[in-house]
Design a protein around this motif. Structure first.
Motif, PDB file in Angstrom:
ATOM      1  N   THR A   1       0.831  -1.191   0.000  1.00 49.57           N
ATOM      2  CA  THR A   1       0.000   0.000   0.000  1.00 49.57           C
ATOM      3  C   THR A   1       0.870   1.247   0.000  1.00 49.57           C
ATOM      4  OG1 THR A   1      -0.130   0.069   2.410  1.00 49.57           O
ATOM      5  CG2 THR A   1      -1.874  -1.126   1.279  1.00 49.57           C
ATOM      6  N   SER A   2       0.404   2.240  -0.691  1.00 49.46           N
ATOM      7  CA  SER A   2       1.031   3.560  -0.677  1.00 49.46           C
ATOM      8  C   SER A   2       0.147   4.424   0.212  1.00 49.46           C
ATOM      9  CB  SER A   2       1.101   4.117  -2.097  1.00 49.46           C
ATOM     10  OG  SER A   2       1.682   5.393  -2.090  1.00 49.46           O
ATOM     11  N   ARG A   3       0.723   5.006   1.253  1.00 53.59           N
ATOM     12  CA  ARG A   3      -0.050   5.762   2.239  1.00 53.59           C
ATOM     13  C   ARG A   3       0.415   7.208   2.304  1.00 53.59           C
ATOM     14  NH1 ARG A   3      -2.324   2.234   6.499  1.00 53.59           N
ATOM     15  NH2 ARG A   3      -2.082   0.102   5.754  1.00 53.59           N
ATOM     16  N   THR A   4      -0.536   8.087   2.607  1.00 54.03           N
ATOM     17  CA  THR A   4      -0.220   9.491   2.880  1.00 54.03           C
ATOM     18  C   THR A   4      -0.810   9.833   4.238  1.00 54.03           C
ATOM     19  OG1 THR A   4      -0.263  10.022   0.524  1.00 54.03           O
ATOM     20  CG2 THR A   4      -0.413  11.865   2.081  1.00 54.03           C
ATOM     21  N   LEU A   5       0.065  10.097   5.193  1.00 54.69           N
ATOM     22  CA  LEU A   5      -0.338  10.448   6.549  1.00 54.69           C
ATOM     23  C   LEU A   5      -0.302  11.964   6.678  1.00 54.69           C
ATOM     24  CD1 LEU A   5      -0.999   9.519   9.464  1.00 54.69           C
ATOM     25  CD2 LEU A   5       1.470   9.580   9.891  1.00 54.69           C
ATOM     26  N   ASN A   6      -1.439  12.549   7.038  1.00 57.21           N
ATOM     27  CA  ASN A   6      -1.524  13.998   7.232  1.00 57.21           C
ATOM     28  C   ASN A   6      -1.282  14.326   8.700  1.00 57.21           C
ATOM     29  OD1 ASN A   6      -2.306  14.948   4.506  1.00 57.21           O
ATOM     30  ND2 ASN A   6      -3.949  13.483   4.855  1.00 57.21           N
ATOM     31  N   ILE A   7      -0.432  15.305   8.930  1.00 60.65           N
ATOM     32  CA  ILE A   7       0.026  15.664  10.275  1.00 60.65           C
ATOM     33  C   ILE A   7      -0.165  17.160  10.479  1.00 60.65           C
ATOM     34  CG2 ILE A   7       2.017  15.659  11.840  1.00 60.65           C
ATOM     35  CD1 ILE A   7       3.228  13.551   9.765  1.00 60.65           C
ATOM     36  N   ILE A   8      -0.613  17.537  11.672  1.00 59.40           N
ATOM     37  CA  ILE A   8      -0.690  18.952  12.034  1.00 59.40           C
ATOM     38  C   ILE A   8       0.207  19.174  13.244  1.00 59.40           C
ATOM     39  CG2 ILE A   8      -2.142  20.815  12.911  1.00 59.40           C
ATOM     40  CD1 ILE A   8      -4.460  19.619  11.392  1.00 59.40           C
ATOM     41  N   ILE A   9       1.057  20.172  13.152  1.00 58.68           N
ATOM     42  CA  ILE A   9       1.921  20.567  14.261  1.00 58.68           C
ATOM     43  C   ILE A   9       1.465  21.948  14.691  1.00 58.68           C
ATOM     44  CG2 ILE A   9       4.275  21.109  14.993  1.00 58.68           C
ATOM     45  CD1 ILE A   9       3.760  19.017  11.916  1.00 58.68           C
ATOM     46  N   LYS A  10       1.108  22.102  15.954  1.00 55.49           N
ATOM     47  CA  LYS A  10       0.699  23.399  16.493  1.00 55.49           C
ATOM     48  C   LYS A  10       1.700  23.821  17.556  1.00 55.49           C
ATOM     49  CE  LYS A  10      -4.199  22.840  15.572  1.00 55.49           C
ATOM     50  NZ  LYS A  10      -5.544  22.749  16.142  1.00 55.49           N
ATOM     51  N   ILE A  11       2.330  24.980  17.325  1.00 58.39           N
ATOM     52  CA  ILE A  11       3.315  25.497  18.271  1.00 58.39           C
ATOM     53  C   ILE A  11       2.683  26.680  18.982  1.00 58.39           C
ATOM     54  CG2 ILE A  11       5.665  26.356  18.576  1.00 58.39           C
ATOM     55  CD1 ILE A  11       6.336  25.011  15.864  1.00 58.39           C
ATOM     56  N   HIS A  12       2.550  26.585  20.296  1.00 57.22           N
ATOM     57  CA  HIS A  12       1.823  27.550  21.123  1.00 57.22           C
ATOM     58  C   HIS A  12       2.772  28.574  21.751  1.00 57.22           C
ATOM     59  CE1 HIS A  12      -2.010  25.201  21.240  1.00 57.22           C
ATOM     60  NE2 HIS A  12      -1.166  24.261  20.843  1.00 57.22           N
ATOM     61  N   PHE A  13       2.351  29.843  21.703  1.00 55.59           N
ATOM     62  CA  PHE A  13       3.099  30.961  22.286  1.00 55.59           C
ATOM     63  C   PHE A  13       2.143  31.809  23.109  1.00 55.59           C
ATOM     64  CE2 PHE A  13       5.230  29.790  18.426  1.00 55.59           C
ATOM     65  CZ  PHE A  13       6.565  29.840  18.754  1.00 55.59           C
ATOM     66  N   SER A  14       2.701  32.629  23.996  1.00 48.54           N
ATOM     67  CA  SER A  14       1.881  33.515  24.808  1.00 48.54           C
ATOM     68  C   SER A  14       2.615  34.831  25.026  1.00 48.54           C
ATOM     69  CB  SER A  14       1.579  32.858  26.158  1.00 48.54           C
ATOM     70  OG  SER A  14       0.799  33.708  26.960  1.00 48.54           O
TER      71      SER A  14
END
Length: 132
Positions: free
Chosen positions: A53-66
């Protein structure tokens, strides 16, 4: 993701990630900011006639600041993230390719100003049929 963990001042980046955690965000309350939360959102699978199988994994990276200046820090974090990922776009040979899909900056104003750098990536890889 080791690329996210490598984004520190000690390695020459302007952004100094203090902790990296999964979707539960357990490091948000326990760590000083900035903190990165990594989440895989979905995986598409294409079956090949050769039983892999050929797979595409979607990833979200959220970098939090204040705090004041957090929007500028979030913009810098996007740049630092792309620099870190460009060092190894195969994730140590685990992926055929890792590429950017989109990025955005979200700013929330309440008692304090909060900014989030949201980066969407896709990782392409192959597996044998019925393997993850």
């Amino acid at each position: 993701m080791s690329a996210v963990q490598s984004i520190t001042a000690a390695k020459g980046y302007a952004t100094d990630i203090q902790a990296v955690c999964g979707v539960d965000g357990d490091c948000l309350a326990a760590s000083a900011l900035p903190v990165a939360v990594v989440q895989d959102t979905n995986c598409t699978v294409d079956l090949s006639p050769e039983d892999f199988t050929s797979r595409t994994l979607n990833i979200i990276i959220k970098i939090h600041f204040s705090g004041t200046g957090s929007a500028a820090q979030a913009r810098q974090a996007v740049s630092d993230f792309y620099s870190a990922v460009s060092v190894d776009s195969t994730l140590g040979g685990k992926a055929r390719n890792l590429y950017p899909v989109s990025d955005s900056i979200v700013i929330e104003q309440g008692e304090t100003i909060k900014s989030i750098a949201a980066i969407s990536m896709a990782a392409e890889y192959e597996t044998n049929l019925w393997e993850d």
